[in-house]
Design an enzyme around this catalytic site. Sequence first.
Site, mmCIF file in Angstrom:
data_model
loop_
_atom_site.group_PDB
_atom_site.id
_atom_site.type_symbol
_atom_site.label_atom_id
_atom_site.label_comp_id
_atom_site.label_asym_id
_atom_site.label_seq_id
_atom_site.Cartn_x
_atom_site.Cartn_y
_atom_site.Cartn_z
ATOM 1 C CG ASP A 47 -2.142 -0.901 1.357
ATOM 2 O OD1 ASP A 47 -2.156 -1.646 0.158
ATOM 3 O OD2 ASP A 47 -2.827 -0.915 1.956
ATOM 4 C CG HIS A 98 -4.231 2.708 -1.196
ATOM 5 N ND1 HIS A 98 -5.196 1.981 -0.495
ATOM 6 C CD2 HIS A 98 -3.294 3.049 0.052
ATOM 7 C CE1 HIS A 98 -5.076 1.811 0.630
ATOM 8 N NE2 HIS A 98 -3.998 2.560 1.034
ATOM 9 C CG HIS A 190 1.297 -0.300 5.016
ATOM 10 N ND1 HIS A 190 0.808 -1.480 5.566
ATOM 11 C CD2 HIS A 190 0.015 0.342 4.638
ATOM 12 C CE1 HIS A 190 -0.564 -1.501 5.760
ATOM 13 N NE2 HIS A 190 -0.838 -0.301 5.117
#
Length: 226
Positions: A47, A98, A190
Amino acid sequence: MTSTPAGLADLVFRWREPATRAVSRLIPGGVIWYVDTADPVFALTFDDGPSPESTPRLLEVLQRHRAKATFFLVGERVEAYPELVAAIAEAGHEVANHLMRDERSALIPDAQFRLDLARTTELLEPHGPVRWFRPGSGVFTPRMLRSAAEQNLRAVLGTLVAGNKGLPSDERIAKSLLPGVRPGSILVLHEGGPERQGVVETTDELLSALSLRAVTVSDLVARSGV
């Protein structure tokens, strides 16, 4: 394939998979949380990129391990670093939505959510098909799912979630995650700012230790027969 909400995007968190898989069957919604498959694979996802601090190094690690991943990219960062998005796609990885900014998607008014979702997809489409989105902070609402479905996008969360924070505890992330990765898992890591550069080492450690092969979300979903 089942669905449920998941969050804690900035914390190290290991789901107790048997329990959460059971609970997920009780929660309605079209959110992919894991895939039922006996194949020795799991989906590796990142992400909050692209990031000049971490994305090029992640691509090197993935190439060395012959692993594939899905990158859930933030629209404003796609605009800032289009060359990194191109590098992701050229290496055979998958790009996914995202939204435009690194923020809690559930707090965005519906009209703005729709615009942000569509704009991010528009930015990504030159680099490959866009099938998936992941809400910011892993929290979704029914109206978000409806809006995404109207744009032919499906939500993907994950079975295991971890976030590097630039602290000594980062060194324990891979070891904490390893026992929970099993066939059909979706792992959420992440990247982003300098404090998250440790995701490169975490990814290398995970891929070195796992006997399962890392694949894209689309590859994993295709194995479910759904």
